[in-house]
Design a protein around this motif. Structure first.
Motif, PDB file in Angstrom:
ATOM      1  N   PHE A   1       0.743  -1.079   0.094  1.00  0.00           N
ATOM      2  CA  PHE A   1       0.141  -0.017  -0.221  1.00  0.00           C
ATOM      3  C   PHE A   1       0.661   1.211  -0.051  1.00  0.00           C
ATOM      4  CE2 PHE A   1      -2.611  -3.172   2.389  1.00  0.00           C
ATOM      5  CZ  PHE A   1      -3.863  -3.131   1.558  1.00  0.00           C
ATOM      6  N   SER A   2       0.482   2.241  -0.739  1.00  0.00           N
ATOM      7  CA  SER A   2       0.802   3.626  -0.619  1.00  0.00           C
ATOM      8  C   SER A   2      -0.042   4.314  -0.135  1.00  0.00           C
ATOM      9  CB  SER A   2       1.300   4.071  -2.241  1.00  0.00           C
ATOM     10  OG  SER A   2       2.479   3.228  -2.595  1.00  0.00           O
ATOM     11  N   VAL A   3       0.066   4.716   0.938  1.00  0.00           N
ATOM     12  CA  VAL A   3      -0.962   5.629   1.870  1.00  0.00           C
ATOM     13  C   VAL A   3      -0.513   6.993   1.574  1.00  0.00           C
ATOM     14  CG1 VAL A   3      -1.850   6.140   4.065  1.00  0.00           C
ATOM     15  CG2 VAL A   3      -1.016   3.884   3.615  1.00  0.00           C
ATOM     16  N   ILE A   4      -1.499   7.769   0.908  1.00  0.00           N
ATOM     17  CA  ILE A   4      -1.527   9.013   0.416  1.00  0.00           C
ATOM     18  C   ILE A   4      -2.184   9.915   1.177  1.00  0.00           C
ATOM     19  CG2 ILE A   4      -1.824  10.578  -1.495  1.00  0.00           C
ATOM     20  CD1 ILE A   4      -1.462   8.556  -3.324  1.00  0.00           C
TER      21      ILE A   4
ATOM     22  N   ASP B   1      -4.708  17.108  -7.555  1.00  0.00           N
ATOM     23  CA  ASP B   1      -3.185  17.470  -8.023  1.00  0.00           C
ATOM     24  C   ASP B   1      -2.438  16.711  -6.991  1.00  0.00           C
ATOM     25  OD1 ASP B   1      -3.830  18.655 -10.234  1.00  0.00           O
ATOM     26  OD2 ASP B   1      -3.769  20.822  -9.317  1.00  0.00           O
ATOM     27  N   ALA B   2      -2.619  16.752  -5.612  1.00  0.00           N
ATOM     28  CA  ALA B   2      -1.686  16.264  -4.618  1.00  0.00           C
ATOM     29  C   ALA B   2      -1.689  14.563  -4.835  1.00  0.00           C
ATOM     30  CB  ALA B   2      -2.296  16.792  -3.211  1.00  0.00           C
ATOM     31  N   ILE B   3      -2.881  14.241  -4.894  1.00  0.00           N
ATOM     32  CA  ILE B   3      -2.992  12.631  -4.921  1.00  0.00           C
ATOM     33  C   ILE B   3      -2.218  12.115  -6.037  1.00  0.00           C
ATOM     34  CG2 ILE B   3      -4.526  10.635  -5.304  1.00  0.00           C
ATOM     35  CD1 ILE B   3      -6.537  12.111  -3.711  1.00  0.00           C
ATOM     36  N   GLN B   4      -2.457  13.100  -7.369  1.00  0.00           N
ATOM     37  CA  GLN B   4      -1.555  12.626  -8.624  1.00  0.00           C
ATOM     38  C   GLN B   4      -0.145  12.678  -8.403  1.00  0.00           C
ATOM     39  OE1 GLN B   4      -3.443  12.026 -11.686  1.00  0.00           O
ATOM     40  NE2 GLN B   4      -1.520  11.018 -12.201  1.00  0.00           N
ATOM     41  N   THR B   5       0.223  14.034  -7.765  1.00  0.00           N
ATOM     42  CA  THR B   5       1.510  13.924  -7.617  1.00  0.00           C
ATOM     43  C   THR B   5       2.151  12.770  -6.747  1.00  0.00           C
ATOM     44  OG1 THR B   5       1.289  16.467  -7.625  1.00  0.00           O
ATOM     45  CG2 THR B   5       3.251  15.505  -6.159  1.00  0.00           C
ATOM     46  N   ALA B   6       1.316  12.112  -5.587  1.00  0.00           N
ATOM     47  CA  ALA B   6       1.890  11.171  -5.025  1.00  0.00           C
ATOM     48  C   ALA B   6       1.853   9.985  -5.489  1.00  0.00           C
ATOM     49  CB  ALA B   6       1.082  11.193  -3.829  1.00  0.00           C
ATOM     50  N   ILE B   7       1.086   9.691  -6.463  1.00  0.00           N
ATOM     51  CA  ILE B   7       0.737   8.440  -7.150  1.00  0.00           C
ATOM     52  C   ILE B   7       1.964   8.216  -8.193  1.00  0.00           C
ATOM     53  CG2 ILE B   7      -0.639   7.066  -9.120  1.00  0.00           C
ATOM     54  CD1 ILE B   7      -3.041   8.126  -7.705  1.00  0.00           C
ATOM     55  N   LEU B   8       2.390   9.204  -8.492  1.00  0.00           N
ATOM     56  CA  LEU B   8       3.564   9.139  -9.510  1.00  0.00           C
ATOM     57  C   LEU B   8       4.896   8.959  -9.066  1.00  0.00           C
ATOM     58  CD1 LEU B   8       2.905  12.542 -11.866  1.00  0.00           C
ATOM     59  CD2 LEU B   8       2.407  10.151 -12.408  1.00  0.00           C
ATOM     60  N   ARG B   9       4.859   9.286  -7.642  1.00  0.00           N
ATOM     61  CA  ARG B   9       5.948   8.963  -6.654  1.00  0.00           C
ATOM     62  C   ARG B   9       5.860   7.424  -5.877  1.00  0.00           C
ATOM     63  NH1 ARG B   9       9.680  12.348  -5.037  1.00  0.00           N
ATOM     64  NH2 ARG B   9      10.473  10.702  -3.842  1.00  0.00           N
ATOM     65  N   SER B  10       4.717   6.799  -6.039  1.00  0.00           N
ATOM     66  CA  SER B  10       4.289   5.771  -5.253  1.00  0.00           C
ATOM     67  C   SER B  10       5.070   4.503  -5.739  1.00  0.00           C
ATOM     68  CB  SER B  10       2.796   5.631  -5.247  1.00  0.00           C
ATOM     69  OG  SER B  10       2.302   5.331  -6.674  1.00  0.00           O
ATOM     70  N   ASN B  11       5.138   3.511  -4.699  1.00  0.00           N
ATOM     71  CA  ASN B  11       5.972   2.237  -5.064  1.00  0.00           C
ATOM     72  C   ASN B  11       5.104   1.048  -4.945  1.00  0.00           C
ATOM     73  OD1 ASN B  11       8.819   3.590  -5.402  1.00  0.00           O
ATOM     74  ND2 ASN B  11       8.466   4.279  -3.371  1.00  0.00           N
ATOM     75  N   PHE B  12       3.844   1.117  -4.524  1.00  0.00           N
ATOM     76  CA  PHE B  12       3.219  -0.130  -4.222  1.00  0.00           C
ATOM     77  C   PHE B  12       1.759  -0.272  -5.091  1.00  0.00           C
ATOM     78  CE2 PHE B  12       5.709   0.276  -0.329  1.00  0.00           C
ATOM     79  CZ  PHE B  12       6.086  -0.994  -0.350  1.00  0.00           C
ATOM     80  N   GLU B  13       1.689  -1.400  -5.320  1.00  0.00           N
ATOM     81  CA  GLU B  13       0.299  -1.560  -6.328  1.00  0.00           C
ATOM     82  C   GLU B  13      -1.055  -1.179  -5.815  1.00  0.00           C
ATOM     83  OE1 GLU B  13       0.781  -5.647  -3.917  1.00  0.00           O
ATOM     84  OE2 GLU B  13       2.047  -3.868  -4.500  1.00  0.00           O
ATOM     85  N   PHE B  14      -1.361  -0.725  -4.561  1.00  0.00           N
ATOM     86  CA  PHE B  14      -2.573  -0.332  -4.038  1.00  0.00           C
ATOM     87  C   PHE B  14      -2.329   1.332  -3.547  1.00  0.00           C
ATOM     88  CE2 PHE B  14      -4.407  -4.258  -5.109  1.00  0.00           C
ATOM     89  CZ  PHE B  14      -5.955  -4.122  -5.574  1.00  0.00           C
ATOM     90  N   ILE B  15      -3.431   1.960  -3.875  1.00  0.00           N
ATOM     91  CA  ILE B  15      -3.281   3.286  -3.259  1.00  0.00           C
ATOM     92  C   ILE B  15      -4.239   3.484  -2.043  1.00  0.00           C
ATOM     93  CG2 ILE B  15      -3.751   5.778  -3.700  1.00  0.00           C
ATOM     94  CD1 ILE B  15      -1.192   4.510  -5.117  1.00  0.00           C
TER      95      ILE B  15
END
Length: 388
Positions: A50-53, A124-138
């Protein structure tokens, strides 16, 4: 004499039709609530990454509680990361985020600055984080929330058991034992419970159209496949409901995590103006719903409440009989009670139902007022004003 009688019969028929439609909707949602299975632990090995944003803007007073709850998460530390996105905070929020990162080096905590591109800072903030995320689920939550220790474990088991690509979770209120709620906060909680009841009910009948970004999980690959927030990125809010509708339209499996161990809790609004601004923001999204059931549900609720006000005014001036009006109100009163009580019992907040009588009288005025305001004016959110 014949003309007034015909007029009364016509008006009564209109009220009966509106009430019957509303009754059908609420019965449908009650059925959906009961059809949604309660989550049962299987105690599976932690499997999902999980990538917790968490976007934040001027949340200095709330972040300590959130960070404390994150530090108490019972989930394999190598299977999740925390991505905190600063959205132009002017208080000490960023300092607290840095301290949190330093204090818990065993957690993978990433600090980012929001990359603004659209009219929706949160998207925008979530999109910014997703582009840097490392796991398969947000996984997303809000900065003014606290998460339960078994939060990620429960979502993981739901993913393993159901194969869902999007999981919505329950959201309740942070209630301290010594806290005395104001009348508007009790009203706020009852209204929120009705929304939670509607959310779960709509999932149960296969017509989900609501969820809450304070407790939401979705597959990163599916988010990218369906272009995430594209087409809705100029709508300031709705990072939750519009994404839900995209996943549904794409035929992806979605589910609701009906688990008390998965309840994310958030704070009450500090004053009634804050409640009004929040509800205006939520109401403003409904005109952009693609879900026909969602649009019809909003319309039915609005018309039902508007009709009670209009016919009550007419009855006051002797233009409409009291008996059908009272019957319509009683049908609504009792069915709403059932749906809200189901939610209150799930959240272990049965005591809030003591306020149901007076709140149910105020509710039609509140709904109509908020709906009209959302159609005519913009709203304030996180120190920014958003136009209609």
């Amino acid at each position: 004499m014949a003309a007034p009688i015909i007029s009364h019969l016509l008006l009564v028929s209109i009220l009966v039709l509106i009430t019957a439609t509303y009754i059908g909707l609420i019965l449908f949602l009650i059925y959906g609530w009961k059809k949604t299975a309660d989550f049962k632990w299987k105690r599976l090995d932690h499997s999902t990454g999980f990538s917790v944003i968490i976007p934040y803007r001027n949340e200095e007073k709330n972040l300590k509680a959130l960070f404390q709850s994150i530090g108490s998460l019972r989930y394999s530390k190598d299977k999740f990361e925390i991505i905190l996105v600063n959205d132009d905070s002017s208080d000490n929020s960023l300092i607290l985020a840095r301290e949190f990162q330093e204090r818990l080096p065993e957690l993978n905590i990433i600090l980012l600055e929001n990359d603004r591109k659209t009219r929706s800072p949160k998207k925008d903030a979530i999109q910014t984080a997703i582009l840097r995320s490392n796991f398969e689920f947000i996984v997303t939550t809000d900065a003014d929330s606290v998460v339960p220790p078994e939060w990620l474990a429960a979502i993981d088991e739901e993913i393993q058991s159901s194969g869902a690509k999007l999981i919505a979770g329950p959201v309740g209120f942070i209630k301290r034992a010594d806290q005395k709620l104001s009348h508007f906060q009790r009203f706020e909680e009852l209204d929120f419970l009705s929304l939670q009841g509607t959310t779960v009910g709509s999932f149960g009948i296969g017509h989900a159209f609501m969820c809450n970004a304070a407790n939401l999980c979705y597959e990163k690959q599916s988010f990218m496949q369906f272009a995430g927030f594209k087409e809705n990125d100029e709508i300031s809010s709705g990072d939750d409901v519009f994404l839900l509708q995209k996943f549904r339209e794409g035929g992806l499996k979605i589910s609701f995590l009906k688990s008390v161990d998965g309840i994310v809790r958030t704070g009450y609004q500090e004053n009634i103006s804050g409640l009004i601004e929040q509800r205006k923001r939520w109401a403003a999204k409904t005109t952009n719903y693609k879900s026909l059931f969602g649009k019809l549900s909003g319309l039915i609720v609005f018309v039902m409440n508007l009709s009670l006000i209009v016919f009550a005014g007419m009855a006051l001036f002797g233009l409409f009989p009291y008996m059908p009006l009272m019957l319509a109100f009683l049908f609504k009163f009792n069915l709403d009670f059932v749906l809200i009580y189901l939610a209150a019992r799930f959240f272990k907040r049965e005591e809030i139902m003591r306020n149901y009588l007076w709140a149910s009288i105020m509710y039609p005025f509140f709904v109509v007022y908020i709906t009209l305001l959302s159609m005519l004016t913009g709203f304030d959110w996180k120190g920014r004003h958003f136009k209609k």
